[in-house]
Design an enzyme around this catalytic site. Structure first.
Site, mmCIF file in Angstrom:
data_model
loop_
_atom_site.group_PDB
_atom_site.id
_atom_site.type_symbol
_atom_site.label_atom_id
_atom_site.label_comp_id
_atom_site.label_asym_id
_atom_site.label_seq_id
_atom_site.Cartn_x
_atom_site.Cartn_y
_atom_site.Cartn_z
ATOM 1 N N THR A 38 0.822 -1.216 0.000
ATOM 2 C CA THR A 38 0.000 0.000 0.000
ATOM 3 C C THR A 38 0.850 1.258 0.000
ATOM 4 O OG1 THR A 38 -1.811 -1.128 1.100
ATOM 5 C CG2 THR A 38 -1.740 1.251 1.356
ATOM 6 N N TYR A 51 -8.496 1.166 -3.262
ATOM 7 C CA TYR A 51 -7.212 1.591 -3.846
ATOM 8 C C TYR A 51 -6.517 0.356 -4.402
ATOM 9 C CZ TYR A 51 -4.864 -0.502 0.180
ATOM 10 O OH TYR A 51 -4.407 -1.396 1.120
ATOM 11 N N SER A 84 1.492 -7.673 -0.842
ATOM 12 C CA SER A 84 2.281 -8.671 -0.096
ATOM 13 C C SER A 84 1.534 -9.962 0.191
ATOM 14 C CB SER A 84 2.812 -8.069 1.204
ATOM 15 O OG SER A 84 1.810 -8.010 2.186
ATOM 16 N N THR A 117 1.661 -4.612 4.167
ATOM 17 C CA THR A 117 1.580 -4.931 5.603
ATOM 18 C C THR A 117 1.010 -6.323 5.857
ATOM 19 O OG1 THR A 117 -0.604 -3.917 5.729
ATOM 20 C CG2 THR A 117 1.295 -2.509 6.257
ATOM 21 N N ASP A 118 0.364 -6.942 4.871
ATOM 22 C CA ASP A 118 -0.287 -8.240 5.123
ATOM 23 C C ASP A 118 0.705 -9.323 5.536
ATOM 24 O OD1 ASP A 118 -2.962 -8.137 2.579
ATOM 25 O OD2 ASP A 118 -2.545 -6.942 4.377
ATOM 26 N N LYS A 190 0.561 -8.141 12.779
ATOM 27 C CA LYS A 190 -0.491 -7.244 12.289
ATOM 28 C C LYS A 190 -1.761 -7.658 13.027
ATOM 29 C CE LYS A 190 -2.696 -5.374 8.122
ATOM 30 N NZ LYS A 190 -2.753 -5.397 6.638
ATOM 31 N N GLU A 312 -1.460 -30.565 27.534
ATOM 32 C CA GLU A 312 -2.554 -31.526 27.327
ATOM 33 C C GLU A 312 -2.173 -32.578 26.288
ATOM 34 O OE1 GLU A 312 -5.677 -28.018 27.171
ATOM 35 O OE2 GLU A 312 -6.703 -29.953 27.280
HETATM 36 N N1 DGL Z 1 -2.562 -5.870 -0.225
HETATM 37 C C1 DGL Z 1 -1.996 -5.482 1.059
HETATM 38 C C2 DGL Z 1 -0.492 -5.767 1.065
HETATM 39 O O1 DGL Z 1 0.139 -5.457 0.053
HETATM 40 C C3 DGL Z 1 -2.196 -4.049 1.338
HETATM 41 C C4 DGL Z 1 -1.981 -3.776 2.770
HETATM 42 C C5 DGL Z 1 -0.881 -2.793 3.029
HETATM 43 O O2 DGL Z 1 0.180 -2.818 2.366
HETATM 44 O O3 DGL Z 1 -1.089 -2.026 3.981
HETATM 45 O O4 DGL Z 1 0.020 -6.255 2.075
#
Ligand code: DGL
Length: 355
Positions: A38, A51, A84, A117-118, A190, A312
């Site tokens: 992003t 987006y 990502s 961020t993913d 995350k 367990e």
């Molecule tokens: N499609 C997500 C990624 O590229 C977008 C999320 C982001 O980058 O914040 O990880």
């Protein structure tokens, strides 16, 4: 104007510029390795959530923050330009090789990776296990594209470069900078799908803060999280052994688990319920798979807390390994790297407690 006067003015100008030139020359060399996300994304509206990620090249991402040049000598490289969720082992291997090469050749004082961020936490942990130098490696991204109101990418990038340029960022392992916080690669997750404050480390808390580029570390990272965390196993092949993750849930069909165990994978991370618990039926399937040579790691779908040995589940009896405080996705990364070498299970289990 006579030559003497011109010479005098030129000399005076150089003298005046000297402090600026020498200050610029003394700035650290920071290499920005871009992978997409992003932070390289764009949307049609500043107030709309729609987006597209990974549309801008690294030059554009860097040019959007000219203030970077006040704190470092910046050079950018495009490793890939993807969302990502499409991150792959081949890009991880490319990143690890390039970072080790930059540090080995003395071409950078620090590295910043811009990333979606993913899966940012996974790339950070993989690099924490494979980068063999104590210079700063910092990952950052953004939850909003630059086209959005109150976009977070520019300040995240500025802060990430400030952390990579800071002397006291060395020997802290791979770091993640998001939303003014500095996290260790081992502990960061995350935790929110859309909020700019999406990242957290509930076990250890942030290692520090970076506020408008001012870096303060408030704690030493977990002893496991330094550049010595690097697995001396290294990377021997163009890819890594296949390791799958299964997310446990009430009433899970054991045949699904059996099919995956017999699919040719070399390791399985079972993200069980609670303290990494499988159901009785799944336990039977995992025990058989382990006896047949599959390396099984018990992790947990629960976001916080360690998975402990022989609570367990009689791990010793079935030859299971526990993930300790690693999330399932990070437990998978450690297992892939550990399986490259025929290590005894006791040695692999030690890696989970120490890396
Ligand atoms: N499609 C997500 C990624 O590229 C977008 C999320 C982001 O980058 O914040 O990880």
């Amino acid at each position: 104007m006579n030559k003497y006067l011109l010479k005098k003015m030129t000399f005076a100008l150089l003298l005046a510029l000297l402090p600026l030139l020498s200050a610029a020359a003394s700035l650290p060399d920071i290499r920005v390795l871009a992978t997409g996300g992003t932070i390289a994304g764009s949307g049609a509206s500043a107030t709309g959530s729609a987006y597209k990620a990974a549309v801008s090249p690294v030059e554009k991402v860097i040019a959007a923050v000219p203030e970077l040049n006040q704190i470092a000598k910046i050079r950018g490289e495009q490793i890939c330009n993807i969302s990502s969720q499409d991150m792959k082992i081949e890009y991880w291997l490319k990143l690890a090789a390039r970072i080790n090469q930059l540090f080995r050749l003395g071409l950078a004082d620090g590295v910043v990776i811009t990333h979606g961020t993913d899966t940012l936490e996974e790339t950070a942990y993989f690099l924490n296990l494979t980068v063999a130098y104590d210079k700063p490696v910092v990952l950052t991204g953004s939850m909003r594209p630059g086209s959005a109101l109150s976009a977070d990418g520019a300040m995240n990038l500025y802060n990430a470069v400030a952390v990579a340029a800071a002397e006291n960022s060395r020997n802290k392992g791979v770091l993640v900078v998001m939303n003014d916080r500095i996290y260790s690669a081992r502990g960061v997750k995350k935790c929110d799908t859309i909020n700019p404050a999406a990242f957290a480390d509930h076990e250890n808390g942030p290692l520090g803060r970076v506020n408008y580029g001012k870096v303060t570390f408030n704690t030493r990272p977990d002893k496991r999280h330094t550049y010595q965390s690097t697995l001396k196993l290294g990377i021997f092949a163009a890819t890594l052994p296949e390791v799958a993750i299964i997310h446990g849930y009430a009433g899970i069909n054991p045949q699904i688990v059996e099919t995956i165990c017999k699919s040719g994978i070399k390791g399985l991370v079972y993200a069980g319920v609670g303290n990494g618990n499988p159901s009785e039926e799944v336990l039977t399937v995992l025990a058989k798979a382990s006896a047949d040579g599959l390396t099984v790691v018990r992790a947990s779908r629960v976001p916080d807390g360690p998975v402990t040995l022989d609570a367990e589940v009689d791990d010793a009896k079935y030859g299971f390994i526990v993930s300790d405080s690693l999330t399932p996705q990070k437990a998978r990364i450690l297992l892939m790297l550990a399986l490259q070498k025929q290590l005894p299970k006791s040695e692999i289990q030690r890696l989970y407690f120490e890396y």
